[in-house]
Design an enzyme around this catalytic site. Sequence first.
Site, PDB file in Angstrom:
ATOM      1  N   ASN A   1       0.838  -1.190   0.000  1.00 37.70           N
ATOM      2  CA  ASN A   1       0.000   0.000   0.000  1.00 37.70           C
ATOM      3  C   ASN A   1       0.878   1.246   0.000  1.00 37.70           C
ATOM      4  OD1 ASN A   1       0.577  -0.810   2.781  1.00 37.70           O
ATOM      5  ND2 ASN A   1      -0.913   0.706   3.474  1.00 37.70           N
ATOM      6  N   ILE A   2       0.453   2.221  -0.777  1.00 33.15           N
ATOM      7  CA  ILE A   2       1.140   3.501  -0.898  1.00 33.15           C
ATOM      8  C   ILE A   2       0.105   4.577  -0.597  1.00 33.15           C
ATOM      9  CG2 ILE A   2       2.444   5.059  -2.402  1.00 33.15           C
ATOM     10  CD1 ILE A   2       3.877   2.381  -2.006  1.00 33.15           C
ATOM     11  N   GLU A   3       0.241   5.194   0.580  1.00 34.91           N
ATOM     12  CA  GLU A   3      -0.726   6.211   0.986  1.00 34.91           C
ATOM     13  C   GLU A   3      -0.349   7.572   0.426  1.00 34.91           C
ATOM     14  OE1 GLU A   3      -2.143   4.158   5.174  1.00 34.91           O
ATOM     15  OE2 GLU A   3      -0.934   5.971   5.267  1.00 34.91           O
TER      16      GLU A   3
ATOM     17  N   CYS B   1      -3.905   0.454  -2.712  1.00 38.09           N
ATOM     18  CA  CYS B   1      -3.806  -0.689  -1.803  1.00 38.09           C
ATOM     19  C   CYS B   1      -2.763  -1.688  -2.295  1.00 38.09           C
ATOM     20  CB  CYS B   1      -5.161  -1.376  -1.688  1.00 38.09           C
ATOM     21  SG  CYS B   1      -6.449  -0.307  -1.021  1.00 38.09           S
TER      22      CYS B   1
ATOM     23  N   GLU C   1      -2.815  -5.030  -2.578  1.00 38.96           N
ATOM     24  CA  GLU C   1      -3.241  -6.075  -3.506  1.00 38.96           C
ATOM     25  C   GLU C   1      -3.481  -5.528  -4.908  1.00 38.96           C
ATOM     26  OE1 GLU C   1      -6.785  -5.593  -0.593  1.00 38.96           O
ATOM     27  OE2 GLU C   1      -4.660  -5.060  -0.668  1.00 38.96           O
TER      28      GLU C   1
END
Length: 132
Positions: free
Chosen positions: A42-44, A53, A55
């Site tokens: 995940n990369i916010e 997300c 996946e």
Amino acid sequence: MKYQDLINETFKVMENAYAPYSNYKVGSIVLSKDGRKFYGVNIENASYGATNCGERSAIFNAYSNGIRKDDIEVITIVTSGNTLGYPCGICRQVLSELLNGDTLIILANKNEVKLTNMNEILPFSFSSEDLK
């Protein structure tokens, strides 16, 4: 368990997550039937809608490298949380199109492992068939 090494590797991949806002890390690996692995985390983003997300990062990585649903053996999704991290609604929709319904999905955290598939997670998905 047959996939324990893959689960362990996914926890290592999870450490690459960028989650400064939630501190909730997700790692994912798509394993193709020919043995290739495609990683995602995940990369916010401060603009939450721009977050991706783990996946989705993994499945997009696989598709970007020519993999298609019939080529996928399993996808692992691990989280840093205290409960299993099922795919969010957006991820469920994406995975319902990009995975076969019976493709193995392995969910794990530090406490438990669950084997499932899209047919169980999203039994009444909206698909291309609905557009015909």
